[in-house]
Motif scaffolding. Structure first.
Motif, mmCIF file in Angstrom:
data_model
loop_
_atom_site.group_PDB
_atom_site.id
_atom_site.type_symbol
_atom_site.label_atom_id
_atom_site.label_comp_id
_atom_site.label_asym_id
_atom_site.label_seq_id
_atom_site.Cartn_x
_atom_site.Cartn_y
_atom_site.Cartn_z
ATOM 1 N N GLY A 142 20.152 51.823 -16.849
ATOM 2 C CA GLY A 142 20.167 52.605 -15.606
ATOM 3 C C GLY A 142 18.786 53.057 -15.155
ATOM 4 N N ALA A 143 17.730 52.650 -15.877
ATOM 5 C CA ALA A 143 16.368 53.061 -15.511
ATOM 6 C C ALA A 143 16.030 52.594 -14.093
ATOM 7 N N LEU A 144 15.153 53.356 -13.442
ATOM 8 C CA LEU A 144 14.730 53.022 -12.079
ATOM 9 C C LEU A 144 13.280 52.556 -12.076
ATOM 10 N N TRP A 145 12.970 51.640 -11.175
ATOM 11 C CA TRP A 145 11.571 51.208 -10.950
ATOM 12 C C TRP A 145 11.293 51.417 -9.463
ATOM 13 N N LEU A 146 10.371 52.300 -9.186
ATOM 14 C CA LEU A 146 10.019 52.603 -7.791
ATOM 15 C C LEU A 146 8.770 51.806 -7.420
#
Ligand SMILES: C[S@@+](CC[C@H](N)C(=O)[O-])C[C@H]1O[C@@H](n2cnc3c(N)ncnc32)[C@H](O)[C@@H]1O
Length: 220
Positions: A142-146
């Motif tokens: 569920g990690a995010l990469w912006l």
């Protein structure tokens, strides 16, 4: 000096004003657009954040977050640390800075947030792919990469955007020694590494984009 890297030390202090002079507040709006979506993140890896305008806001608005910031420029890191310390109490307990090449620095996972604002466009396509393939396995589910970056839009803005991006690369080559000459494609390697784009916002008729990518859940 690391791996023939560009050197942003000379432009670190005027960087903010050069940015405002060329594109006003548009880059700032890109950086901050998805900040409200990041308030539950706990461990961030922030690459090439420059003078720390984004990271200071992220730490201020998310008091539970710890961050590793990596940048090749000592001056940029110094400005970043000063800015975070001015805005955020006890910054030293939540922020670690590393003067290093993001492509080779040993990572300390797991991360639930990666931030690359106007950083991937400093990389060649092979370097960008190496970076994505190093980082993707360290991401927690569920990690995010912006990602924020320039892009060449379709339609009437295509030619002006091409000219502007070419001029910006030339200016960075003269000022920092940056060797990259064209925008790399981040979407394909991110998809191949198991991430999905869950949100996108464009600015200046598509010249600027900011995107949120999320690591796909592990297959059962
Ligand atoms: C174009 S500036 C972007 C700064 C900021 N993120 C922004 O939104 O404007 C690129 C930043 O990445 C850093 N940088 C460039 N190549 C790097 C590398 N290979 N590893 C780590 N930092 C790098 C530069 O020193 C600079 O601070």
């Amino acid at each position: 000096m690391m791996r023939g890297q560009p050197n942003f030390d000379q432009i670190a202090r005027p960087y903010r004003w050069l940015e405002y002079l060329t594109l006003g507040r548009a880059l700032e709006r890109c950086r901050l657009h998805y900040l409200p979506s990041l308030l539950k993140r706990k461990q961030a890896l922030v690459l090439g954040d420059g003078d720390g305008r984004f990271l200071a806001q992220l730490l201020a608005q998310n008091p539970r977050l710890h961050a590793d910031a990596i940048d090749t420029s000592a001056t940029m890191l110094q400005l970043l640390r000063q800015r975070c310390e001015a805005l955020v109490p006890k910054t030293h307990t939540r922020l670690t800075t590393h003067q290093a090449d993001a492509l080779t620095y040993p990572l300390a996972p797991p991360y639930d947030l990666i931030v690359t604002h106007f950083f991937l466009d400093c990389l060649t396509q092979p370097d960008l792919e190496t970076l994505v393939n190093r980082i993707a396995p360290t991401l927690s589910p569920g990690a995010l990469w912006l990602v924020s970056d320039f892009q060449i839009p379709t339609g009437p803005m295509r030619l002006p955007a091409k000219i502007l991006v070419r001029a910006l690369y030339l200016a960075f080559r003269i000022l920092t020694g940056l060797r990259t000459t064209q925008l790399p494609d981040h979407a394909t390697p991110l998809k191949q590494a198991g991430l999905t784009r869950i949100a996108q916002r464009q600015r200046l008729s598509g010249l600027l984009i900011t995107e949120l990518w999320q690591r796909n859940p592990d297959p059962q």
